[in-house]
Design an enzyme around this catalytic site. Structure first.
Site, short mmCIF file in Angstrom:
data_model
loop_
_atom_site.label_atom_id
_atom_site.label_comp_id
_atom_site.label_asym_id
_atom_site.label_seq_id
_atom_site.Cartn_x
_atom_site.Cartn_y
_atom_site.Cartn_z
N GLY A 20 0.79 -1.24 0.00
CA GLY A 20 0.00 0.00 0.00
C GLY A 20 0.82 1.28 0.00
N TYR A 148 -10.26 11.83 10.43
CA TYR A 148 -11.16 11.51 11.54
C TYR A 148 -10.41 11.39 12.87
CZ TYR A 148 -10.40 6.47 10.38
OH TYR A 148 -9.87 5.23 10.13
C1 HXC Z 1 -15.58 -7.32 13.57
C2 HXC Z 1 -13.44 -8.14 13.53
C3 HXC Z 1 -13.33 -7.86 12.13
C4 HXC Z 1 -14.48 -7.28 11.50
C5 HXC Z 1 -11.47 -8.74 12.81
N1 HXC Z 1 -12.25 -8.69 13.88
N2 HXC Z 1 -12.09 -8.24 11.73
N3 HXC Z 1 -14.54 -7.87 14.23
N4 HXC Z 1 -15.56 -7.02 12.24
N5 HXC Z 1 -14.46 -6.97 10.20
C6 HXC Z 1 -11.94 -9.14 15.23
C7 HXC Z 1 -11.72 -10.64 15.26
O1 HXC Z 1 -12.93 -11.33 15.33
C8 HXC Z 1 -10.88 -10.81 16.54
O2 HXC Z 1 -11.66 -10.78 17.70
C9 HXC Z 1 -10.06 -9.52 16.55
O3 HXC Z 1 -10.72 -8.58 15.69
C10 HXC Z 1 -8.67 -9.73 16.03
O4 HXC Z 1 -8.78 -10.31 14.74
P1 HXC Z 1 -7.62 -11.20 14.13
O5 HXC Z 1 -7.98 -11.51 12.73
O6 HXC Z 1 -7.31 -12.31 15.06
O7 HXC Z 1 -6.40 -10.18 14.26
P2 HXC Z 1 -5.17 -9.96 13.37
O8 HXC Z 1 -4.86 -11.14 12.51
O9 HXC Z 1 -4.12 -9.47 14.24
O10 HXC Z 1 -5.66 -8.77 12.37
C11 HXC Z 1 -5.70 -7.43 12.76
C12 HXC Z 1 -6.79 -6.66 12.03
C13 HXC Z 1 -6.70 -6.86 10.51
C14 HXC Z 1 -6.70 -5.21 12.40
C15 HXC Z 1 -8.15 -7.24 12.52
O11 HXC Z 1 -7.75 -6.15 9.85
C16 HXC Z 1 -5.39 -6.44 9.94
O12 HXC Z 1 -4.41 -7.18 10.03
N6 HXC Z 1 -5.27 -5.24 9.35
C17 HXC Z 1 -4.01 -4.72 8.83
C18 HXC Z 1 -4.14 -3.96 7.57
C19 HXC Z 1 -5.21 -2.87 7.60
O13 HXC Z 1 -6.15 -2.94 8.37
N7 HXC Z 1 -5.11 -1.91 6.68
C20 HXC Z 1 -6.10 -0.85 6.56
C21 HXC Z 1 -5.66 0.34 7.27
S1 HXC Z 1 -6.55 1.75 6.67
P3 HXC Z 1 -12.19 -12.14 18.44
O14 HXC Z 1 -12.76 -11.66 19.72
O15 HXC Z 1 -13.23 -12.69 17.50
O16 HXC Z 1 -11.02 -13.04 18.59
C22 HXC Z 1 -6.53 2.92 7.86
C23 HXC Z 1 -6.91 4.33 7.50
C24 HXC Z 1 -8.14 4.46 6.72
O17 HXC Z 1 -6.23 2.69 8.94
C25 HXC Z 1 -8.46 5.88 6.33
C26 HXC Z 1 -9.43 5.95 5.16
C27 HXC Z 1 -9.81 7.32 4.73
#
Ligand code: HXC
Length: 278
Positions: A20, A148
Site C-alpha cells: 500500500g 477523523y
Molecule cells: C468485527 C473483527 C473484524 C471485522 C477482525 N475482527 N475483523 N470484528 N468485524 N471486520 C476481530 C476478530 O474477530 C478478533 O476478535 C479480533 O478482531 C482480532 O482479529 P484477528 O484476525 O485475530 O487479528 P489480526 O490477525 O491481528 O488482524 C488485525 C486486524 C486486521 C486489524 C483485525 O484487519 C489487519 O491485520 N489489518 C491490517 C491492515 C489494515 O487494516 N489496513 C487498513 C488500514 S486503513 P475475536 O474476539 O473474534 O477473537 C486505515 C486508515 C483508513 O487505517 C483511512 C481511510 C480514509
C-alpha cells in the site's frame, strides 16, 4: 517535483512498508536517494517488495518481520537495524482497521486495532527517539493519521481513537523532543485507494464512487501526491516544520463539515431569485 538526490544519505524505517502507501513511500524515498528499511508481519510480502525496490534502484533494502504490537519485538528490531547503521527517520505507517458497528466489537477486536495503530506507533517512536537522544542525533518521525483523528468517525471507532492518540503523540513529542533536534509531523490522507484499506473499509462497490462525489475535488488521491508530501516532510528543507498535521484529502473533510456546504446544488436561477428578494 524534487531534485533527484533530495533524500540522499538518509536511512528511513517504514512500518508496514511491504504494501500500500508504505510501499509507495518506500519507492519514492529510494527514488530520491534514501536507503530504507521496511517492516511488517508477513515475511514473504516484505521480501517481494524489497526485491522490487532493489531491482529498480540497485540498492539494498533492509527487511524485518515484526508485529509492532509487541514492544519487545519492536525494540529488538530497532536495535538490530541500528547495529547496521542508525536510522534518520521513522514512518509510522502500519495500521489496522475495519468497519463495524461498535456494539458488535469484541474486546480483542478493539485491542487489535489500538495495538497496531496506537501502541505500535508509540513503541516504534520510543525505540527510535531514545536512541536519537542518547546519541545526540537529529531525528524525524512522520505518522500517517486520518482526518477523523479530529472529527471522529462512525463505524471505525477504534481506528479513530488510535489515530487521535497518534496525533496527540506527534504534537506532544514535537514539544518535548524539539530541543533534541527531533521533528514529528503527521499526514492526514483522505481517500487514497489501497487494497488493504479498501477491502476492509468499503462494504460494496457503490461506496467507491461515493467517495469521489463527496470530495470537493471530485476524485481519489493519487499515490504520487501523497508520497511527494511525505518526501517533503522527510527532507531537510522542511526542517522548521514540527508538531504539524498536513491534510491531503481533496477537501473531503472541510467539504463535508461546513454548515452551508450542502446547498451546492442550488441553481443559478435559484440564486438569482434569492438575490432579487432583497
Ligand atoms: C468485527 C473483527 C473484524 C471485522 C477482525 N475482527 N475483523 N470484528 N468485524 N471486520 C476481530 C476478530 O474477530 C478478533 O476478535 C479480533 O478482531 C482480532 O482479529 P484477528 O484476525 O485475530 O487479528 P489480526 O490477525 O491481528 O488482524 C488485525 C486486524 C486486521 C486489524 C483485525 O484487519 C489487519 O491485520 N489489518 C491490517 C491492515 C489494515 O487494516 N489496513 C487498513 C488500514 S486503513 P475475536 O474476539 O473474534 O477473537 C486505515 C486508515 C483508513 O487505517 C483511512 C481511510 C480514509
Amino acid at each position: 517535483m524534487f531534485k533527484d538526490d533530495l533524500l540522499k544519505g538518509k536511512r528511513i524505517l517504514i512500518t508496514g512498508g511491504g504494501t500500500g502507501l508504505g510501499k509507495a513511500m518506500g519507492h519514492r524515498f529510494m527514488d530520491l536517494g534514501a536507503d530504507i528499511a521496511i517492516c511488517g508481519r508477513r515475511e514473504a510480502v516484505l521480501k517481494e517488495t524489497a526485491a522490487e525496490h532493489e531491482a529498480r534502484f540497485g540498492r539494498e533494502v533492509a527487511t524485518r518481520t515484526v508485529d509492532i504490537r509487541d514492544a519487545a519485538a519492536v525494540e529488538a528490531m530497532v536495535d538490530s537495524l541500528w547495529a547496521e547503521r542508525p536510522l534518520d527517520a521513522l514512518i509510522n505507517n502500519a495500521a489496522g482497521n475495519f468497519i463495524a458497528k461498535y456494539e458488535t466489537l469484541s474486546p480483542r477486536a478493539i485491542d487489535a486495532v489500538l495495538g497496531i495503530v496506537l501502541h505500535g506507533s508509540a513503541y516504534c517512536t520510543l525505540s527510535c527517539g531514545k536512541r536519537w537522544i542518547a546519541e545526540g542525533r537529529k531525528g524525524n518521525v512522520l505518522s500517517m493519521v486520518t482526518t477523523y483523528a479530529w472529527t471522529g468517525s462512525a463505524y471505525v471507532v477504534p481506528s479513530a481513537m488510535g489515530k487521535a492518540g497518534v496525533l496527540a503523540m506527534t504534537r506532544s513529542l514535537a514539544a518535548e523532543w524539539g530541543p533534541n533536534g527531533i521533528r514529528l509531523n503527521a499526514i492526514a490522507p483522505g481517500p487514497f485507494p489501497t487494497e488493504g484499506a479498501w477491502s476492509r473499509l468499503l462494504p460494496s462497490e457503490r461506496f467507491v464512487s461515493l467517495f469521489e462525489t463527496r470530495t470537493p475535488l471530485r476524485r481519489h488521491g493519487k499515490h504520487q501526491e501523497l508520497v511527494d508530501l511525505a518526501a517533503y516532510l522527510m527532507a531537510d528543507g522542511s526542517g522548521y516544520i514540527t508538531g504539524e498535521v498536513v491534510t491531503i484529502d481533496g477537501g473531503e473533510w472541510v467539504g463535508n463539515a461546513g454548515e452551508f456546504n450542502f446547498i451546492q446544488d442550488v441553481t443559478d436561477e435559484e440564486w438569482a431569485e434569492y438575490r432579487s428578494r432583497r
